[in-house]
Design a protein around this motif. Structure first.
Motif, mmCIF file in Angstrom:
data_model
loop_
_atom_site.group_PDB
_atom_site.id
_atom_site.type_symbol
_atom_site.label_atom_id
_atom_site.label_comp_id
_atom_site.label_asym_id
_atom_site.label_seq_id
_atom_site.Cartn_x
_atom_site.Cartn_y
_atom_site.Cartn_z
ATOM 1 N N ARG A 287 0.842 -75.840 -13.321
ATOM 2 C CA ARG A 287 1.595 -75.010 -13.594
ATOM 3 C C ARG A 287 1.942 -73.624 -13.003
ATOM 4 O O ARG A 287 3.018 -73.187 -12.544
ATOM 5 C CB ARG A 287 1.348 -74.742 -15.130
ATOM 6 N N PRO A 288 0.901 -72.830 -12.430
ATOM 7 C CA PRO A 288 1.232 -71.769 -11.807
ATOM 8 C C PRO A 288 2.093 -72.020 -10.406
ATOM 9 O O PRO A 288 2.788 -70.984 -10.029
ATOM 10 C CB PRO A 288 -0.461 -71.227 -11.371
ATOM 11 N N ALA A 289 1.783 -72.837 -9.787
ATOM 12 C CA ALA A 289 2.289 -73.071 -8.568
ATOM 13 C C ALA A 289 3.958 -73.464 -8.867
ATOM 14 O O ALA A 289 4.715 -72.774 -7.943
ATOM 15 C CB ALA A 289 1.963 -74.202 -7.805
ATOM 16 N N GLN B 146 10.291 -69.011 -9.799
ATOM 17 C CA GLN B 146 10.333 -67.553 -9.689
ATOM 18 C C GLN B 146 11.207 -67.188 -8.261
ATOM 19 O O GLN B 146 11.924 -66.424 -8.167
ATOM 20 C CB GLN B 146 9.353 -66.713 -9.768
ATOM 21 N N ALA B 147 10.708 -67.851 -7.185
ATOM 22 C CA ALA B 147 11.066 -67.535 -5.846
ATOM 23 C C ALA B 147 12.513 -67.921 -5.658
ATOM 24 O O ALA B 147 13.443 -67.331 -5.172
ATOM 25 C CB ALA B 147 10.189 -68.283 -4.909
ATOM 26 N N LEU B 148 12.699 -69.288 -6.563
ATOM 27 C CA LEU B 148 14.077 -69.753 -6.304
ATOM 28 C C LEU B 148 14.921 -68.751 -7.150
ATOM 29 O O LEU B 148 16.096 -68.701 -6.743
ATOM 30 C CB LEU B 148 14.127 -71.242 -6.901
ATOM 31 N N ALA B 149 14.602 -68.221 -8.134
ATOM 32 C CA ALA B 149 15.151 -67.534 -9.006
ATOM 33 C C ALA B 149 15.768 -66.107 -8.214
ATOM 34 O O ALA B 149 16.819 -65.721 -8.485
ATOM 35 C CB ALA B 149 14.495 -67.102 -10.255
ATOM 36 N N ALA B 150 14.513 -65.680 -7.391
ATOM 37 C CA ALA B 150 15.097 -64.659 -6.625
ATOM 38 C C ALA B 150 16.069 -64.875 -5.594
ATOM 39 O O ALA B 150 16.856 -64.188 -5.274
ATOM 40 C CB ALA B 150 13.916 -63.934 -6.093
ATOM 41 N N LYS B 151 15.952 -66.166 -4.862
ATOM 42 C CA LYS B 151 16.822 -66.503 -3.939
ATOM 43 C C LYS B 151 18.362 -66.878 -4.687
ATOM 44 O O LYS B 151 19.174 -66.391 -3.812
ATOM 45 C CB LYS B 151 16.189 -67.807 -3.411
ATOM 46 N N VAL B 152 18.366 -67.019 -5.967
ATOM 47 C CA VAL B 152 19.791 -67.367 -6.458
ATOM 48 C C VAL B 152 20.325 -66.033 -6.652
ATOM 49 O O VAL B 152 21.533 -65.837 -6.423
ATOM 50 C CB VAL B 152 19.556 -68.159 -7.815
ATOM 51 N N LYS B 153 19.618 -64.968 -6.811
ATOM 52 C CA LYS B 153 20.080 -63.680 -7.241
ATOM 53 C C LYS B 153 20.682 -63.182 -6.039
ATOM 54 O O LYS B 153 21.682 -62.612 -5.948
ATOM 55 C CB LYS B 153 18.786 -62.774 -7.872
#
Length: 419
Positions: free
Chosen positions: A67-69, A75-82
């Motif tokens: 789960r942590p990974a 979260q990294a993908l969410a930042a990339k989407v933004k």
């Protein structure tokens, strides 16, 4: 705004239109590049968002160790989407800025070139010959007690005036005759707002190269219109309208305001170029397929008005470089001006195709789908007509012959005598 699908499929036609206008044809390639950039960036953003959502849905099924990974990757993908969405927004803003700077695509047959490259389509009526010294409209108007420039300047500054007595009645007669002609031909008469919001002024294409002609009230962020075309174009903004029974036609009666920037020293005597005047303007919404026929109808209505006031005139097909950014074609009617022995524009009618309606979001529904409509406009009468009426119908003693078409609006008067 031009149709980007048309630009993608016919880039050379758009370049040719820009060349004919004397405008920058490189904007077409810049627009296509910006369009590709915004579409590709948005596509990548959407694909990355889909990946991020799919990954997030696996969190609940993952083991505590995994789960942590997964969360970190989501979260990294969410930042990339933004980041991608911000890039897509910037790309879209650049695209819109370029798209807004490209003028409407001219219709085949419009003459290329600038102000002096028009084509004369026809002459109507005989230029009058006088066997006495010709007076200009200012001397004639003052002679019949119809115009006071001095007090207009005293109160409001240069290029302002008072129409007085018979001058005021003559303008009202002219505009009322125009309103009657419009109503008789299916136009809905309207008295329009003369202050409009920026999105309406911009939507009609008036905030481009000639924005210095417009009065802006900064405190209210409103613009004074130079023609009721602006208010009438905005009348159905954001709407889906029903054109199943034919074009929607409106006639706007309004006061109009123009700064006349860049015309210093030109036609400063009298009321040829002034900052405030009155006008009856025709405006039509129709299907794109009907637009050229509707344009011919508007020109015919203008010619009917010129016949009513018995003016000699010519019709010109305006050259591409002298068109406003919204117009794909414009016909001008120019009346003879005896005092200057030249032709003077008194009417113009423009086919704006879908350019204005696309900006303003005016659509119709066809077979369950919506499509952008076409808009057209044309002058039916304006204060400037008084110049040509006075000069062409002057008598040796300074009195003015009243054209038959205006007599019913002036109590049957056949002659306006000097005071």
């Amino acid at each position: 705004m031009i149709d980007i699908r048309y630009v993608r499929e016919n880039p050379e036609a758009v370049r040719a239109s820009q060349r004919a206008r004397g405008a920058d044809e490189a904007l077409v390639d810049r627009l296509l590049s910006a369009d590709e950039a915004r579409r590709s960036t948005l596509q990548i953003a959407e694909e990355t968002r889909a990946q991020q959502k799919a990954l997030s849905r696996t969190v609940g099924k993952a083991s505590p160790e995994e789960r942590p990974a997964i969360l970190a990757d989501a979260q990294a993908l969410a930042a990339k989407v933004k980041e991608l969405e911000e890039s897509a927004s910037a790309a879209n803003a650049e695209y819109e800025q370029i798209a807004m700077s490209i003028a409407n695509i001219i219709i085949d047959g419009v003459p290329a070139g600038g102000e002096d490259d028009f084509t004369v389509l026809k002459h109507v009526g005989d230029v009058p010959e006088f066997d006495f010294p010709v007076k200009d409209h200012l001397d004639l108007a003052e002679g019949i007690g119809g115009l006071d420039m001095a007090r207009g300047t005293k109160v409001s500054g240069s290029r302002f005036y008072y129409l007085t007595g018979i001058g005021a009645r003559l303008e009202l007669a002219l505009l009322t005759a125009a309103a009657d002609l419009a109503e008789a031909n299916g136009f809905t008469l309207t008295v329009t707002p003369t202050l409009v919001k920026p999105e309406i002024m911009g939507g009609t294409g008036f905030l481009g190269a000639h924005s210095d002609e417009i009065y802006h009230l900064e405190q209210d962020d409103l613009y004074l219109v130079g023609t009721s075309e602006v208010a009438l174009a905005g009348y159905h903004s954001g709407e889906i309208i029903d054109l199943s029974e034919g074009p929607k036609r409106y006639a706007g009666w309004s006061t109009c305001y123009r700064r006349e920037a860049g015309s210093y020293g030109k036609d400063t005597r009298g009321i040829i170029r002034v900052h405030q005047f009155n006008k009856v303007e025709m405006f039509s919404y129709c299907t794109p397929a009907e637009a050229e026929d509707e344009h011919a109808r508007l020109l015919d209505f203008e010619e009917q008005m010129l016949a009513k006031v018995e003016l000699p005139y010519r019709v010109i097909d305006t050259a591409a470089g002298d068109l406003g950014s919204s117009a794909a074609r414009k016909f001008d009617c120019e009346a003879w001006l005896p005092s200057q022995e030249r032709w003077m524009e008194v009417t113009s009618t423009s086919n704006c195709t879908t350019f204005q309606a696309r900006r303003l979001g005016v659509r119709e529904r066809v077979d369950g789908k919506t499509q952008i409509v076409a808009t057209l406009n044309g002058t039916l009468a304006t204060t400037r007509w008084l110049v040509a009426i006075l000069e062409n119908h002057q008598r040796e003693d300074g009195s003015i012959y009243v054209p038959e078409g205006l007599r019913p609006y002036l109590g049957g008067r056949e002659l306006i005598a000097t005071t």
